[in-house]
Scaffold this motif. Structure first.
Motif, PDB file in Angstrom:
ATOM      1  N   PHE A 124       0.810  -1.220   0.000  1.00 16.01           N
ATOM      2  CA  PHE A 124       0.000   0.000   0.000  1.00 16.01           C
ATOM      3  C   PHE A 124       0.845   1.274   0.000  1.00 16.01           C
ATOM      4  CE2 PHE A 124      -0.588   1.116   4.769  1.00 16.01           C
ATOM      5  CZ  PHE A 124       0.628   0.579   5.112  1.00 16.01           C
ATOM      6  N   VAL A 125       2.128   1.161   0.291  1.00 14.73           N
ATOM      7  CA  VAL A 125       2.964   2.369   0.343  1.00 14.73           C
ATOM      8  C   VAL A 125       3.140   2.964  -1.052  1.00 14.73           C
ATOM      9  CG1 VAL A 125       5.147   3.352   1.138  1.00 14.73           C
ATOM     10  CG2 VAL A 125       4.209   1.335   2.295  1.00 14.73           C
ATOM     11  N   THR A 126       3.391   2.100  -2.025  1.00 12.13           N
ATOM     12  CA  THR A 126       3.787   2.584  -3.344  1.00 12.13           C
ATOM     13  C   THR A 126       2.868   2.099  -4.463  1.00 12.13           C
ATOM     14  OG1 THR A 126       5.255   0.703  -3.725  1.00 12.13           O
ATOM     15  CG2 THR A 126       6.205   2.590  -2.583  1.00 12.13           C
ATOM     16  N   VAL A 127       1.718   1.562  -4.103  1.00 13.01           N
ATOM     17  CA  VAL A 127       0.841   0.939  -5.090  1.00 13.01           C
ATOM     18  C   VAL A 127       0.394   1.931  -6.170  1.00 13.01           C
ATOM     19  CG1 VAL A 127      -1.191   1.272  -3.606  1.00 13.01           C
ATOM     20  CG2 VAL A 127      -1.237  -0.480  -5.384  1.00 13.01           C
ATOM     21  N   ASN A 128       0.143   3.155  -5.783  1.00  7.75           N
ATOM     22  CA  ASN A 128      -0.298   4.161  -6.754  1.00  7.75           C
ATOM     23  C   ASN A 128       0.809   4.459  -7.760  1.00  7.75           C
ATOM     24  OD1 ASN A 128      -0.548   7.290  -7.440  1.00  7.75           O
ATOM     25  ND2 ASN A 128      -2.602   6.503  -7.055  1.00  7.75           N
ATOM     26  N   ASP A 129       2.031   4.595  -7.270  1.00  6.11           N
ATOM     27  CA  ASP A 129       3.170   4.849  -8.156  1.00  6.11           C
ATOM     28  C   ASP A 129       3.401   3.666  -9.094  1.00  6.11           C
ATOM     29  OD1 ASP A 129       3.634   7.307  -6.936  1.00  6.11           O
ATOM     30  OD2 ASP A 129       4.979   6.441  -5.452  1.00  6.11           O
ATOM     31  N   ALA A 159       1.156   1.559 -10.213  1.00  5.21           N
ATOM     32  CA  ALA A 159       0.115   1.593 -11.251  1.00  5.21           C
ATOM     33  C   ALA A 159       0.435   2.671 -12.287  1.00  5.21           C
ATOM     34  CB  ALA A 159      -1.248   1.849 -10.617  1.00  5.21           C
ATOM     35  N   ASN A 160       0.848   3.842 -11.823  1.00  6.74           N
ATOM     36  CA  ASN A 160       1.090   4.935 -12.767  1.00  6.74           C
ATOM     37  C   ASN A 160       2.329   4.716 -13.626  1.00  6.74           C
ATOM     38  OD1 ASN A 160      -1.127   6.678 -12.620  1.00  6.74           O
ATOM     39  ND2 ASN A 160      -0.399   7.570 -10.691  1.00  6.74           N
ATOM     40  N   PHE A 177      -7.033   1.018  -1.911  1.00  5.18           N
ATOM     41  CA  PHE A 177      -5.742   1.566  -1.498  1.00  5.18           C
ATOM     42  C   PHE A 177      -4.937   2.117  -2.672  1.00  5.18           C
ATOM     43  CE2 PHE A 177      -2.566  -2.193  -1.868  1.00  5.18           C
ATOM     44  CZ  PHE A 177      -3.274  -2.770  -2.900  1.00  5.18           C
ATOM     45  N   VAL A 178      -5.319   1.785  -3.893  1.00  3.19           N
ATOM     46  CA  VAL A 178      -4.537   2.248  -5.048  1.00  3.19           C
ATOM     47  C   VAL A 178      -4.675   3.761  -5.220  1.00  3.19           C
ATOM     48  CG1 VAL A 178      -4.062   1.934  -7.501  1.00  3.19           C
ATOM     49  CG2 VAL A 178      -5.001   0.029  -6.174  1.00  3.19           C
ATOM     50  N   ARG A 185      -4.682   7.324 -18.935  1.00  2.00           N
ATOM     51  CA  ARG A 185      -3.256   7.020 -18.766  1.00  2.00           C
ATOM     52  C   ARG A 185      -2.777   7.301 -17.332  1.00  2.00           C
ATOM     53  NH1 ARG A 185      -0.061   6.620 -23.386  1.00  2.00           N
ATOM     54  NH2 ARG A 185       1.505   5.859 -21.940  1.00  2.00           N
ATOM     55  N   THR A 225      -3.887   6.180 -13.171  1.00  2.00           N
ATOM     56  CA  THR A 225      -4.796   5.381 -12.368  1.00  2.00           C
ATOM     57  C   THR A 225      -5.671   6.335 -11.557  1.00  2.00           C
ATOM     58  OG1 THR A 225      -4.967   3.522 -10.837  1.00  2.00           O
ATOM     59  CG2 THR A 225      -3.246   5.134 -10.355  1.00  2.00           C
ATOM     60  N   ASN A 265       2.227  11.599 -17.577  1.00  2.00           N
ATOM     61  CA  ASN A 265       0.984  11.260 -16.879  1.00  2.00           C
ATOM     62  C   ASN A 265       1.007  11.614 -15.396  1.00  2.00           C
ATOM     63  OD1 ASN A 265       2.806   9.106 -16.460  1.00  2.00           O
ATOM     64  ND2 ASN A 265       1.141   7.627 -16.190  1.00  2.00           N
ATOM     65  N   VAL A 314       0.082   7.074   3.507  1.00  2.00           N
ATOM     66  CA  VAL A 314       1.313   6.350   3.815  1.00  2.00           C
ATOM     67  C   VAL A 314       2.458   6.728   2.875  1.00  2.00           C
ATOM     68  CG1 VAL A 314       0.568   4.337   2.475  1.00  2.00           C
ATOM     69  CG2 VAL A 314       2.283   4.050   4.247  1.00  2.00           C
ATOM     70  N   ASN A 315       2.143   6.952   1.614  1.00  2.00           N
ATOM     71  CA  ASN A 315       3.182   7.304   0.647  1.00  2.00           C
ATOM     72  C   ASN A 315       3.783   8.672   0.970  1.00  2.00           C
ATOM     73  OD1 ASN A 315       3.863   8.659  -2.188  1.00  2.00           O
ATOM     74  ND2 ASN A 315       4.146   6.472  -2.412  1.00  2.00           N
TER      75      ASN A 315
END
Lengths: 276, 276, 276
Positions: free
Chosen positions: A24-29, A31-32, B24-25, B194, B196, B246, C27-28
């Motif tokens: 969960f710390v870096t999940v967004n990064d 994905a992007n 969480f994303v 492009r 998330t 993006n 968290v990030n």
């Protein structure tokens, strides 16, 4: 010879769907950066659906930062193995605690990975060597330097050969081996360790390249690592020009992946190949 | 006639507290876009407190990306229904796995939603149609185009009427219906797919507008969708000027929502209304 | 007299490893602000490894936004206490629900905290006062203003003395007391409440300073709070110049921490000390 240009063209053409079971710390990064590279991310990680979800994707990434999802990684990884789809492991802090040593051992035993990417202490821990990892970061005594490069190339090569997996060790110098060929990459910059997620993002990027090049995990791992390093240098140049900090660096790094051309990659890469 | 200006003024004046049970994303982006619009986010999702938490908020958003929180969504949603507070559903990847089909069916059965927002394949899956969703993204055969627009308007309208819920289908053209009126919005840009979280953020924004306009979920959904599309275009214009990628686009998109004026929205919207 | 410069120099020199058991929303950002300040983050939170993980770090941060990790916080906190390592608590929405009141009470009973940082309503809830908190944000009646400053200084000082913990109340004016000395800081700006995570990031920053100054939690809390406020002002100045919004503000805020010099901090701080 590594087919960097073909790999770059491939990821944009194939637009692989990559499933990441990640933290969960870096999940967004993560994905992007997959989106930046031209892929499409799915972060499905629920134990009740991961096996079904993996059927629709081109590659699976298991990131041990999500240590609570180890069981989901085993299930998804085994299914991906059955389906012949590439699976990439990031053994985050693998030697840090007993829980992680056990999880890493179980994952290596139950799933065949196409690529394992970690820092030197994580890979040493997996290889059975002595690692002095502190937290998620590489410990100083495990750093690969000019002085210990040749012995580390041999260590990585042997480990890759033993478990029939491409091993990618990240650091000042990246060492990547398929058990026969070993590539050392000199790109990247110290700023990459001043943001969270450089490692996780690279592993996700390797997953995306594996999804586009399912038959050639070595080229996938080498190209992703080279691309990340070159993009880190581009972002660092921008940081120095703009006087910004680590948060903007993170944004610029992902942007650089988005805009990376085959020409930029070819001009920027600094690497050598060692034949086994 | 849609009261866009009044809706925009309302969200800034009311500053609604919006509870999101979300994945969480993109959770950080969802919180920040609610703040950008003038609302206040609460991401409480623990099954032991969601019912109590919902008592203090103006709207609830349930995002099926957090598939492990389905039970919390049911409890919070039922409590919100009792209290007469709007509930918005984002059926992320609803048709993608059996787990999600079951969760979507359960949520539709147990909770009354004011608005359901998804892409075409997700909405078709809910409506009982055949969806060929791959991962979280819309599958090509489910895309609404000029050619199939009229039949899709009718499909969406009927579904909205049947379940007495505003249905908002996002895509190149957005189709939003309350069962009587249907609005088609032509704003937005391909860059939104492009990054998330474009969809998750829009759903959160709809939740914020619903919190400010509890009696008019249709206006809330239409205004939020239009605002998001116009802001996407603003951010894309900046990307083209700056040569960024993006990651910066994501930042600029949220900034655009922060700075969006009623005038910008009115000038930017491109839409038609179809009366039932 | 507060040794701000020495504290700033200390965090860059010591590069403390900080373990955060924190929520998925921010968290990030928490990890990146620790890195910006010169520390190193570990977000290990699994109940099976937190006690072992805490052995290798210089400070522990427990953020009640991760309410589902309360048990992990208790275990890690007790272990940190045994090892004499500083533990910082962020009682997110402490008075908001019964679950949180119980969790806060349990944490205060089982763990000794070096610093507790929250907004006024959260701290009042812990102190047994009446708080009217709505969601995670401070409720208006709990705001510390010029009019009620002196009584709040006394309230905070008494609470700090009673539980032998540095108490840091964030708001327009920040009030920080160790039970004897109390510092009031006037830095910061309203934009900080237009992003998610200002509070969580500050608590993580306090954790990082505590890791660098284990014997002086008061200086750690005051310096971190002052640094965050000064950096907020720097980021706000940039926002006004660039015409950007809350998303860029978040990035600029972390960047400002990355680039903060001892001179900038000394010139920017506005504070008074009240001796007990």
């Amino acid at each position: 010879m590594i087919h960097f240009k073909e790999a770059m063209a491939g990821i944009r053409k194939e637009a692989p769907l990559v499933q990441c079971i990640t933290n969960f710390v870096t999940v967004n990064d993560c994905a992007n950066i997959i989106l930046a590279a031209g892929g499409s991310p799915s972060m499905a990680h629920d134990i009740r659906e991961v096996e079904e979800a993996v059927e629709g994707v081109q590659a699976l990434v298991c990131n041990m930062g999500a240590i609570e999802d180890t069981e989901a990684m085993v299930l998804a990884g085994k299914r991906a193995n059955q389906l012949g789809k590439p699976v990439v492991l990031d053994p985050v802090a693998a030697g840090g605690t007993q829980l992680r040593r056990d999880a890493a051992a179980r994952l290596l035993h139950e799933v065949h990975f196409s690529v394992i990417r970690g820092n030197a202490s994580e890979i040493r821990s997996l290889a059975g060597g002595q690692a002095a990892g502190s937290g998620v970061d590489v410990s100083v005594s495990d750093v690969i330097t000019e002085d210990n490069l040749m012995e580390n190339i041999e260590l990585v090569r042997q480990f890759a050969q033993r478990i029939k997996t491409v091993i990618a060790v990240s650091g000042k110098m990246d060492v990547i081996s398929d058990g026969t060929r070993t590539v050392v990459i000199h790109n990247g910059c110290p700023m990459m360790s001043r943001i969270t997620g450089s490692g996780c993002m690279l592993t996700s990027l390797i997953g995306a390249f594996c999804g586009a090049l399912p038959g050639d995990s070595f080229t996938a791992a080498v190209t992703a690592t080279a691309a990340m390093g070159v993009c880190g240098e581009i972002a660092e140049q921008q940081r120095l020009q703009k006087g910004t900090g680590n948060a903007t660096f993170r944004t610029d790094l992902i942007d650089a992946v988005f805009n990376l051309t085959e020409e930029q990659l070819m001009e920027g890469i600094q690497y050598e190949i060692y034949e086994g």
